[in-house]
Design a protein around this motif. Structure first.
Motif, PDB file in Angstrom:
ATOM      1  N   ASP A  11      -8.450  -0.388   7.599  1.00  0.00           N
ATOM      2  CA  ASP A  11      -8.183   1.031   7.878  1.00  0.00           C
ATOM      3  C   ASP A  11      -8.384   1.914   6.652  1.00  0.00           C
ATOM      4  OD1 ASP A  11      -5.989   0.457   6.282  1.00  0.00           O
ATOM      5  OD2 ASP A  11      -4.494   0.915   7.828  1.00  0.00           O
ATOM      6  N   GLY A  12      -8.787   1.321   5.526  1.00  0.00           N
ATOM      7  CA  GLY A  12      -9.044   2.084   4.307  1.00  0.00           C
ATOM      8  C   GLY A  12      -7.881   2.138   3.342  1.00  0.00           C
ATOM      9  N   SER A  13      -6.702   1.652   3.756  1.00  0.00           N
ATOM     10  CA  SER A  13      -5.549   1.695   2.852  1.00  0.00           C
ATOM     11  C   SER A  13      -5.728   0.666   1.735  1.00  0.00           C
ATOM     12  CB  SER A  13      -4.248   1.464   3.617  1.00  0.00           C
ATOM     13  OG  SER A  13      -4.252   0.198   4.253  1.00  0.00           O
ATOM     14  N   VAL A  14      -5.302   1.073   0.553  1.00  0.00           N
ATOM     15  CA  VAL A  14      -5.451   0.249  -0.640  1.00  0.00           C
ATOM     16  C   VAL A  14      -4.122  -0.433  -0.949  1.00  0.00           C
ATOM     17  CG1 VAL A  14      -5.963   0.307  -3.122  1.00  0.00           C
ATOM     18  CG2 VAL A  14      -7.213   1.803  -1.549  1.00  0.00           C
TER      19      VAL A  14
ATOM     20  N   HIS B 180       0.855  -1.181   0.000  1.00  0.00           N
ATOM     21  CA  HIS B 180       0.000   0.000   0.000  1.00  0.00           C
ATOM     22  C   HIS B 180       0.894   1.234   0.000  1.00  0.00           C
ATOM     23  CE1 HIS B 180       0.548   0.559   4.346  1.00  0.00           C
ATOM     24  NE2 HIS B 180       0.214  -0.712   4.508  1.00  0.00           N
ATOM     25  N   GLY B 181       0.297   2.401  -0.200  1.00  0.00           N
ATOM     26  CA  GLY B 181       1.057   3.629  -0.400  1.00  0.00           C
ATOM     27  C   GLY B 181       2.030   3.955   0.710  1.00  0.00           C
ATOM     28  N   TYR B 182       1.595   3.807   1.954  1.00  0.00           N
ATOM     29  CA  TYR B 182       2.473   4.135   3.075  1.00  0.00           C
ATOM     30  C   TYR B 182       3.686   3.202   3.104  1.00  0.00           C
ATOM     31  CZ  TYR B 182       4.057   5.419   7.721  1.00  0.00           C
ATOM     32  OH  TYR B 182       4.825   5.848   8.772  1.00  0.00           O
ATOM     33  N   GLN B 183       3.467   1.915   2.799  1.00  0.00           N
ATOM     34  CA  GLN B 183       4.595   0.972   2.735  1.00  0.00           C
ATOM     35  C   GLN B 183       5.561   1.372   1.623  1.00  0.00           C
ATOM     36  OE1 GLN B 183       2.069  -2.488   2.190  1.00  0.00           O
ATOM     37  NE2 GLN B 183       2.913  -3.400   4.063  1.00  0.00           N
ATOM     38  N   LEU B 184       5.025   1.799   0.480  1.00  0.00           N
ATOM     39  CA  LEU B 184       5.883   2.230  -0.627  1.00  0.00           C
ATOM     40  C   LEU B 184       6.719   3.439  -0.227  1.00  0.00           C
ATOM     41  CD1 LEU B 184       3.335   1.754  -3.522  1.00  0.00           C
ATOM     42  CD2 LEU B 184       5.521   0.538  -3.277  1.00  0.00           C
ATOM     43  N   ARG B 185       6.084   4.371   0.448  1.00  0.00           N
ATOM     44  CA  ARG B 185       6.812   5.562   0.911  1.00  0.00           C
ATOM     45  C   ARG B 185       7.929   5.165   1.867  1.00  0.00           C
ATOM     46  NH1 ARG B 185       4.807   9.828   5.293  1.00  0.00           N
ATOM     47  NH2 ARG B 185       6.551  11.250   5.175  1.00  0.00           N
ATOM     48  N   GLN B 186       7.620   4.335   2.855  1.00  0.00           N
ATOM     49  CA  GLN B 186       8.631   3.907   3.828  1.00  0.00           C
ATOM     50  C   GLN B 186       9.773   3.162   3.141  1.00  0.00           C
ATOM     51  OE1 GLN B 186       6.049   1.795   6.678  1.00  0.00           O
ATOM     52  NE2 GLN B 186       6.887   3.210   8.212  1.00  0.00           N
ATOM     53  N   GLU B 187       9.433   2.282   2.233  1.00  0.00           N
ATOM     54  CA  GLU B 187      10.457   1.483   1.552  1.00  0.00           C
ATOM     55  C   GLU B 187      11.322   2.360   0.650  1.00  0.00           C
ATOM     56  OE1 GLU B 187      12.559  -1.992   1.005  1.00  0.00           O
ATOM     57  OE2 GLU B 187      10.932  -1.602   2.420  1.00  0.00           O
TER      58      GLU B 187
END
Length: 179
Positions: A61-64, A17-24
């Motif tokens: 939580d709504g994350s895609v 999901h987007g937050y994981q991509l940002r962190q990675e």
């Protein structure tokens, strides 16, 4: 910097999901280039629109969660195999500022050059201090951070040399027109 291709390369390793991509992304680039989460989601939307990624689920939580498509995998493979184009160089704000200062009435070009030089030297010191916090035998994210810091140091050194060159050229031009 290609956020598009960076996100595709991470999706090629597995669904995220987007937050994981940002962190990675930030971990893989040694935390040097923080990316805005809004930019991540905007880019993901475009990747889906272009058929390079697809939504594959939604968390409570709504994350895609997103997955790379075969077309996206082909695009990232092409990105890995081709050099970054150098035909259209990045816009460098310092170069633009100096060029405009030369033709702007009332601007002290030497003061502009000195201000920029001071900032570059401050940045060089910060990059050098940051390198001292990396272990002698870095791995993973530490190695990525070290290589990015090396690139930033080389770029800052080149800019400092260019500013010196500008000052010398300006002095030579001024001397030539005073004759």
């Amino acid at each position: 910097m290609s956020i598009r291709h960076s996100l595709l390369s991470l999706l090629a390793e597995g669904d995220r999901h987007g937050y994981q991509l940002r962190q990675e992304f930030e971990a893989r680039t040694g935390g040097t280039w923080p990316v805005n989460i809004g930019q991540v989601y905007t880019t993901l939307g475009r990747l889906c629109r272009d058929g390079l990624a697809e939504e594959v689920g939604k968390q409570d939580d709504g994350s895609v969660t997103y997955r790379i498509t075969p077309a996206g995998k082909a695009e990232v493979d092409t990105w890995w195999s081709r050099p970054v184009p150098r035909a259209a160089p990045d816009r460098d704000e310092t170069s633009i500022k100096v060029a405009l200062a030369l033709s702007s009435p009332g601007v002290d070009v030497l003061a502009v050059l000195e201000t920029e030089r001071e900032e570059i030297l401050r940045a060089l010191q910060a990059y050098t201090r940051a390198k001292t916090r990396i272990p002698d035998h870095p791995t993973g994210g530490e190695l990525a951070r070290l290589l990015v810091l090396d690139q930033q140091i080389f770029t800052a050194e080149a800019q400092a040399r260019w500013l010196d060159h500008c000052e010398q050229r300006l002095a030579a031009t001024t001397q030539g027109s005073a004759r």
